[in-house]
Design a protein around this motif. Structure first.
Motif, PDB file in Angstrom:
ATOM      1  N   PHE A 165     -35.418  83.084  93.885  1.00 16.76           N
ATOM      2  CA  PHE A 165     -34.406  82.472  93.514  1.00 16.76           C
ATOM      3  C   PHE A 165     -33.939  82.871  92.195  1.00 16.76           C
ATOM      4  O   PHE A 165     -34.027  82.308  91.505  1.00 16.76           O
ATOM      5  CB  PHE A 165     -34.514  80.828  93.764  1.00 16.76           C
ATOM      6  CG  PHE A 165     -34.928  80.470  95.250  1.00 16.76           C
ATOM      7  CD1 PHE A 165     -34.043  80.865  96.205  1.00 16.76           C
ATOM      8  CD2 PHE A 165     -36.000  79.953  95.364  1.00 16.76           C
ATOM      9  CE1 PHE A 165     -34.295  80.420  97.572  1.00 16.76           C
ATOM     10  CE2 PHE A 165     -36.465  79.162  96.648  1.00 16.76           C
ATOM     11  CZ  PHE A 165     -35.555  79.732  97.830  1.00 16.76           C
ATOM     12  N   HIS A 166     -33.964  84.360  91.980  1.00  6.98           N
ATOM     13  CA  HIS A 166     -33.678  84.916  90.789  1.00  6.98           C
ATOM     14  C   HIS A 166     -32.479  84.326  89.959  1.00  6.98           C
ATOM     15  O   HIS A 166     -31.347  83.945  90.356  1.00  6.98           O
ATOM     16  CB  HIS A 166     -33.319  86.551  90.978  1.00  6.98           C
ATOM     17  CG  HIS A 166     -32.957  87.255  90.010  1.00  6.98           C
ATOM     18  ND1 HIS A 166     -31.658  87.445  89.461  1.00  6.98           N
ATOM     19  CD2 HIS A 166     -33.781  88.018  88.708  1.00  6.98           C
ATOM     20  CE1 HIS A 166     -31.631  88.035  88.373  1.00  6.98           C
ATOM     21  NE2 HIS A 166     -32.822  88.471  88.123  1.00  6.98           N
ATOM     22  N   ASN A 167     -32.764  84.025  88.719  1.00  2.00           N
ATOM     23  CA  ASN A 167     -31.698  83.392  87.945  1.00  2.00           C
ATOM     24  C   ASN A 167     -31.101  84.594  87.157  1.00  2.00           C
ATOM     25  O   ASN A 167     -31.686  85.286  86.327  1.00  2.00           O
ATOM     26  CB  ASN A 167     -32.592  82.525  86.766  1.00  2.00           C
ATOM     27  CG  ASN A 167     -31.424  81.763  85.890  1.00  2.00           C
ATOM     28  OD1 ASN A 167     -30.218  81.837  86.201  1.00  2.00           O
ATOM     29  ND2 ASN A 167     -32.140  81.221  84.951  1.00  2.00           N
ATOM     30  N   PRO A 168     -29.869  84.840  87.352  1.00  3.45           N
ATOM     31  CA  PRO A 168     -28.882  83.995  88.098  1.00  3.45           C
ATOM     32  C   PRO A 168     -28.455  84.159  89.509  1.00  3.45           C
ATOM     33  O   PRO A 168     -27.722  83.525  89.957  1.00  3.45           O
ATOM     34  CB  PRO A 168     -27.357  84.005  86.979  1.00  3.45           C
ATOM     35  CG  PRO A 168     -27.602  85.638  86.502  1.00  3.45           C
ATOM     36  CD  PRO A 168     -29.033  85.986  86.512  1.00  3.45           C
ATOM     37  N   THR A 169     -28.781  85.311  90.067  1.00  4.84           N
ATOM     38  CA  THR A 169     -28.368  85.739  91.466  1.00  4.84           C
ATOM     39  C   THR A 169     -28.710  84.958  92.570  1.00  4.84           C
ATOM     40  O   THR A 169     -28.065  85.061  93.658  1.00  4.84           O
ATOM     41  CB  THR A 169     -28.508  87.386  91.429  1.00  4.84           C
ATOM     42  OG1 THR A 169     -29.946  87.276  92.031  1.00  4.84           O
ATOM     43  CG2 THR A 169     -28.233  88.219  90.244  1.00  4.84           C
ATOM     44  N   GLY A 170     -30.046  84.553  92.507  1.00  4.86           N
ATOM     45  CA  GLY A 170     -30.321  83.627  93.616  1.00  4.86           C
ATOM     46  C   GLY A 170     -30.961  84.403  94.718  1.00  4.86           C
ATOM     47  O   GLY A 170     -31.644  84.043  95.660  1.00  4.86           O
ATOM     48  N   ALA A 171     -31.126  86.031  94.516  1.00  4.93           N
ATOM     49  CA  ALA A 171     -32.081  86.613  95.310  1.00  4.93           C
ATOM     50  C   ALA A 171     -33.567  86.461  95.245  1.00  4.93           C
ATOM     51  O   ALA A 171     -33.948  85.845  94.394  1.00  4.93           O
ATOM     52  CB  ALA A 171     -31.599  88.137  94.970  1.00  4.93           C
TER      53      ALA A 171
END
Length: 467
Positions: free
Chosen positions: A238-244
């Protein structure tokens, strides 16, 4: 080496920009905290050369900033960053009606109070000790280690240090293993304060792209092989900021490549527990190799006011961390550690609460975005925020205009090196739905102002911290 101002602006991003727009870009950097009050800016001549612009354009740019109180200039002397008279952080805080979208964090879990009460006997039993906890309480380290074991990474309590939050953990790691002048691979975009920490420790940043669809893993691996960075900072869940989320097979491949070139992988798992409906659970990158140093935190799943984080690393790295830690702190507060033990003992209830809150916040953002022409919200299966495509490179202008409507909104470039990603906005999904609805209505009004050619050049944009 170019000036810090040009590094933040990005030469390519201001090519052909008129003086008014360039002044707005610099104003946004000042109000965003990326240029600090009192900082010396390049001379007109030097900035004109760096940006490949005419001297008259730069003179007018600085003149506009001076007229609004954002720089002070001495004839024949320096140009320094200022703020308009009467505009202070305290004054900004007095605006109780403002909605701050620079903070992607929820209020406390309902179980926090009960966990605090249950923790008091544990704290009372520690009164006979010194009260200092350099490694962290054994029972908390064991609870964190168990979380790693449950997720597929064999871990002992001896491989865990408890810290005062995740950013504190990153700074401790860089203090222990950092090398000034070396390269650091970072995702583009990423968590802004991690970029600042790497800069402060003297690293030269090498970006690799991430978008809502994931990583360009070929680019990432080739960059590791080609630049052989000393460290790499990654947010795989849930990469910050992309959510991947980074797939399992790519995780092991990246860990192997990094190990072969001697790169320390600093893996930030602060967002790893923020699953709404992803539908699968990847193994931690720590399961793939000993060169992974993992950072985690209670701040996003329990409360930001609980400054509890941790580091998982092999024992030799733990020894280095313990050797340098006393130079800037003597451990983590015992009360917060005792509370964390209680909370981690009931993770199903904790994650269930987080899932409900994030789903409601996501739905509110989705409804708001659907009513703004040109905005596109990607699939957001978890994490802190939605990485919105606004169709045009107007993120900084929109952030400035949003202040007129009582909205603090970090622009896309805040999450990057070099001032790119002007088409993007990070919108938190962590606010209560009714507050999010109001925020999106204000955002729509600000977007109308920008698209209509009107935006504020005098209101302040207060978000020196992006969380």
């Amino acid at each position: 080496m170019g000036s810090r101002l040009v590094e933040q602006l990005g030469v390519d991003n201001v090519a052909g920009t008129a003086a008014t727009a360039l002044a707005d870009r610099i104003r946004a950097l000042i109000l965003d905290g990326r240029l600090t009050v009192g900082e010396r800016l390049p001379s007109e001549r030097a900035l004109a050369l760096e940006l490949r612009r005419s001297r008259s354009t730069i003179t007018r740019t600085y003149g506009l900033l001076e007229a609004d109180g954002y720089v002070s200039r001495l004839h024949g002397g320096s140009t320094r960053v200022t703020l308009p008279h009467g505009r202070t952080a305290a004054g900004a805080d007095a605006d109780d009606d403002a909605i701050d979208l620079s903070i992607a964090s929820m209020d406390s879990t309902p179980g926090l109070y009960d966990a605090t009460v249950r923790s008091l006997p544990r704290l009372a039993a520690l009164r006979g000790t010194s009260g200092y906890s350099l490694r962290g309480l054994p029972e908390l380290r064991e609870a964190v280690a168990q979380r790693f074991r449950d997720r597929g990474a064999p871990t002992s309590a001896d491989e865990i240090i408890i810290t005062s939050g995740a950013l504190n953990a990153v700074n401790l790691i860089l203090t222990a293993i950092g090398r000034r002048g070396e390269r650091a691979l970072v995702e583009q975009p990423t968590f802004p304060h991690a970029l600042e920490a790497l800069h402060r420790h003297g690293y030269r940043l090498v970006p690799t792209p991430v978008d809502v669809d994931g990583w360009d893993t070929r680019h990432l691996n080739e960059t590791l092989l080609g630049t052989r960075p000393h460290v790499a900072y990654l947010i795989p869940d849930f990469h910050n900021p992309t959510g991947a989320t980074l797939p399992d097979d790519e995780r092991s491949r990246i860990v192997t490549t990094a190990r072969n070139v001697g790169t320390h992988l600093i893996v930030d798992e602060t967002t790893a527990e923020l699953d709404i409906d992803r539908g699968w659970a990847p193994a931690p990158m720590a399961a793939s190799g000993p060169n992974v140093i993992t950072v985690g935190s209670m701040s996003k799943i329990a409360w930001g006011g609980m400054r509890i984080g941790w580091i998982r690393a092999e024992r030799s790295v733990i020894a280095r961390l313990l050797a340098v830690r006393p130079s800037f702190e003597l451990g983590t507060a015992l009360l917060e550690q005792c509370i964390a033990v209680e909370l981690l003992d009931d993770m199903p209830a904790l994650t269930s609460h987080v899932r409900r809150r994030l789903r409601a916040g996501r739905d509110a953002v989705e409804r708001g975005v659907s009513g703004i022409a040109g905005f596109r919200m990607p699939s957001t299966p978890g994490g802190l925020s939605a990485w919105i495509d606004i169709e045009a490179p107007l993120s900084t202008s929109l952030s400035l205009a949003a202040r007129e409507h009582g909205l603090v909104l970090p622009p896309g470039p805040r999450f990057t090196t070099g001032g790119v990603l002007e088409r993007r906005l990070r919108i938190p999904i962590t606010l209560p739905p009714e507050r999010t609805t109001e925020a999106m209505q204000r955002l729509a009004l600000a977007w109308e102002d920008v698209r209509g050619g009107a935006h504020s050049r005098t209101h302040e944009l207060r978000h020196t911290a992006v969380i």
